[in-house]
Write a protein that holds these residues in place. Structure first.
Motif, PDB file in Angstrom:
ATOM      1  N   MET A  38      -9.687  -0.763   3.966  1.00  0.00           N
ATOM      2  CA  MET A  38      -9.235  -1.914   3.191  1.00  0.00           C
ATOM      3  C   MET A  38      -9.437  -3.173   4.032  1.00  0.00           C
ATOM      4  O   MET A  38      -9.058  -3.219   5.193  1.00  0.00           O
ATOM      5  CB  MET A  38      -7.757  -1.719   2.823  1.00  0.00           C
ATOM      6  N   THR A  39     -10.020  -4.173   3.417  1.00  0.00           N
ATOM      7  CA  THR A  39     -10.248  -5.434   4.139  1.00  0.00           C
ATOM      8  C   THR A  39      -8.975  -6.260   4.163  1.00  0.00           C
ATOM      9  O   THR A  39      -8.024  -5.999   3.406  1.00  0.00           O
ATOM     10  CB  THR A  39     -11.363  -6.251   3.462  1.00  0.00           C
ATOM     11  N   SER A  40      -8.963  -7.271   5.008  1.00  0.00           N
ATOM     12  CA  SER A  40      -7.781  -8.137   5.055  1.00  0.00           C
ATOM     13  C   SER A  40      -7.591  -8.882   3.745  1.00  0.00           C
ATOM     14  O   SER A  40      -6.464  -9.145   3.331  1.00  0.00           O
ATOM     15  CB  SER A  40      -7.863  -9.114   6.226  1.00  0.00           C
ATOM     16  N   ALA A  41      -8.701  -9.187   3.032  1.00  0.00           N
ATOM     17  CA  ALA A  41      -8.585  -9.847   1.722  1.00  0.00           C
ATOM     18  C   ALA A  41      -7.891  -8.932   0.719  1.00  0.00           C
ATOM     19  O   ALA A  41      -7.079  -9.381  -0.086  1.00  0.00           O
ATOM     20  CB  ALA A  41      -9.960 -10.253   1.207  1.00  0.00           C
ATOM     21  N   ASP A  42      -8.195  -7.619   0.762  1.00  0.00           N
ATOM     22  CA  ASP A  42      -7.547  -6.672  -0.151  1.00  0.00           C
ATOM     23  C   ASP A  42      -6.049  -6.600   0.114  1.00  0.00           C
ATOM     24  O   ASP A  42      -5.255  -6.523  -0.805  1.00  0.00           O
ATOM     25  CB  ASP A  42      -8.154  -5.270   0.005  1.00  0.00           C
ATOM     26  N   ARG A  43      -5.667  -6.628   1.385  1.00  0.00           N
ATOM     27  CA  ARG A  43      -4.246  -6.577   1.712  1.00  0.00           C
ATOM     28  C   ARG A  43      -3.534  -7.812   1.168  1.00  0.00           C
ATOM     29  O   ARG A  43      -2.437  -7.725   0.661  1.00  0.00           O
ATOM     30  CB  ARG A  43      -4.045  -6.439   3.216  1.00  0.00           C
ATOM     31  N   LYS A  44      -4.164  -8.957   1.280  1.00  0.00           N
ATOM     32  CA  LYS A  44      -3.549 -10.176   0.774  1.00  0.00           C
ATOM     33  C   LYS A  44      -3.386 -10.110  -0.737  1.00  0.00           C
ATOM     34  O   LYS A  44      -2.354 -10.478  -1.262  1.00  0.00           O
ATOM     35  CB  LYS A  44      -4.375 -11.390   1.179  1.00  0.00           C
ATOM     36  N   ILE A  45      -4.402  -9.645  -1.427  1.00  0.00           N
ATOM     37  CA  ILE A  45      -4.307  -9.529  -2.882  1.00  0.00           C
ATOM     38  C   ILE A  45      -3.226  -8.533  -3.276  1.00  0.00           C
ATOM     39  O   ILE A  45      -2.470  -8.762  -4.208  1.00  0.00           O
ATOM     40  CB  ILE A  45      -5.680  -9.159  -3.488  1.00  0.00           C
ATOM     41  N   SER A  46      -3.139  -7.439  -2.555  1.00  0.00           N
ATOM     42  CA  SER A  46      -2.152  -6.418  -2.903  1.00  0.00           C
ATOM     43  C   SER A  46      -0.719  -6.883  -2.655  1.00  0.00           C
ATOM     44  O   SER A  46       0.216  -6.256  -3.130  1.00  0.00           O
ATOM     45  CB  SER A  46      -2.420  -5.122  -2.124  1.00  0.00           C
ATOM     46  N   ARG A  47      -0.553  -7.973  -1.927  1.00  0.00           N
ATOM     47  CA  ARG A  47       0.778  -8.541  -1.691  1.00  0.00           C
ATOM     48  C   ARG A  47       0.957  -9.861  -2.420  1.00  0.00           C
ATOM     49  O   ARG A  47       1.908 -10.585  -2.175  1.00  0.00           O
ATOM     50  CB  ARG A  47       1.020  -8.735  -0.191  1.00  0.00           C
ATOM     51  N   SER A  48       0.042 -10.161  -3.343  1.00  0.00           N
ATOM     52  CA  SER A  48       0.129 -11.391  -4.130  1.00  0.00           C
ATOM     53  C   SER A  48       1.025 -11.133  -5.343  1.00  0.00           C
ATOM     54  O   SER A  48       0.712 -10.285  -6.184  1.00  0.00           O
ATOM     55  CB  SER A  48      -1.276 -11.808  -4.591  1.00  0.00           C
ATOM     56  N   LEU A  49       2.120 -11.859  -5.435  1.00  0.00           N
ATOM     57  CA  LEU A  49       3.056 -11.653  -6.538  1.00  0.00           C
ATOM     58  C   LEU A  49       2.390 -11.854  -7.898  1.00  0.00           C
ATOM     59  O   LEU A  49       2.542 -10.996  -8.781  1.00  0.00           O
ATOM     60  CB  LEU A  49       4.286 -12.549  -6.377  1.00  0.00           C
ATOM     61  N   PRO A  50       1.654 -12.938  -8.118  1.00  0.00           N
ATOM     62  CA  PRO A  50       1.018 -13.091  -9.442  1.00  0.00           C
ATOM     63  C   PRO A  50       0.078 -11.943  -9.793  1.00  0.00           C
ATOM     64  O   PRO A  50       0.094 -11.431 -10.918  1.00  0.00           O
ATOM     65  CB  PRO A  50       0.255 -14.415  -9.331  1.00  0.00           C
ATOM     66  N   ILE A  51      -0.723 -11.500  -8.825  1.00  0.00           N
ATOM     67  CA  ILE A  51      -1.655 -10.394  -9.080  1.00  0.00           C
ATOM     68  C   ILE A  51      -0.890  -9.107  -9.376  1.00  0.00           C
ATOM     69  O   ILE A  51      -1.211  -8.374 -10.321  1.00  0.00           O
ATOM     70  CB  ILE A  51      -2.606 -10.191  -7.866  1.00  0.00           C
ATOM     71  N   MET A  52       0.137  -8.827  -8.601  1.00  0.00           N
ATOM     72  CA  MET A  52       0.879  -7.588  -8.798  1.00  0.00           C
ATOM     73  C   MET A  52       1.667  -7.606 -10.108  1.00  0.00           C
ATOM     74  O   MET A  52       1.793  -6.575 -10.770  1.00  0.00           O
ATOM     75  CB  MET A  52       1.791  -7.303  -7.597  1.00  0.00           C
TER      76      MET A  52
END
Length: 145
Positions: free
Chosen positions: A1-15
């Motif tokens: 998992m890239t660092s960008a994926d980790r950021k997205i997976s912790r993004s409240l709007p995305i989740m």
């Protein structure tokens, strides 16, 4: 998992969007069978559970913008699922109520909706499911900045 994926997976709007899709996907399939949208379903649920209402209250309870609700009410009325009439206390306002046909759609499909929610609750575990609801209610109650 890239660092960008980790950021997205912790993004409240995305989740929140991913969670919404997880919940609404099966419900959309159910609603397609009865030819109503999820927004129409929410309006019918509000009217069935709370009785006749003014559009402003419906918009708030169903999480809809008033201009969108106006179009939704028109479609529901064309389908014979709601009826609108002037407010007896203030003729400038209108009251919306569900018809028997609209109430039947809720009655005939509410069990399926509840079962889909039960399945999700079972997958998550009852305690975590209730915690999620509590946290989302708390988020909803925060003051807007």
């Amino acid at each position: 998992m890239t660092s960008a994926d980790r950021k997205i997976s912790r993004s409240l709007p995305i989740m929140l969007l991913r969670g919404r899709e997880k919940v609404m996907g099966p419900i959309r399939a159910m609603l397609a069978d009865v030819d109503i949208t999820e927004q129409q379903w929410r309006v019918l649920r509000v009217l069935t559970e709370e009785g006749a209402q003014d559009p402003t209250h419906i918009a708030h309870k169903a999480c809809l913008l008033l201009p969108s609700l106006t179009r939704i009410l028109q479609k529901l009325e064309e389908k014979g699922l709601i009826h609108r009439h002037p407010d007896p206390e203030d003729g400038r306002k209108q009251i919306v109520e569900v018809t028997e046909a609209g109430a039947n759609i809720i009655r005939e499909n509410l069990g399926t909706s509840i079962e889909l929610t039960r399945q999700l609750r079972d997958q998550m575990g009852a305690d975590r499911f209730e915690l999620l609801l509590d946290l989302l209610n708390e988020l909803d109650g925060l003051k807007e900045t």
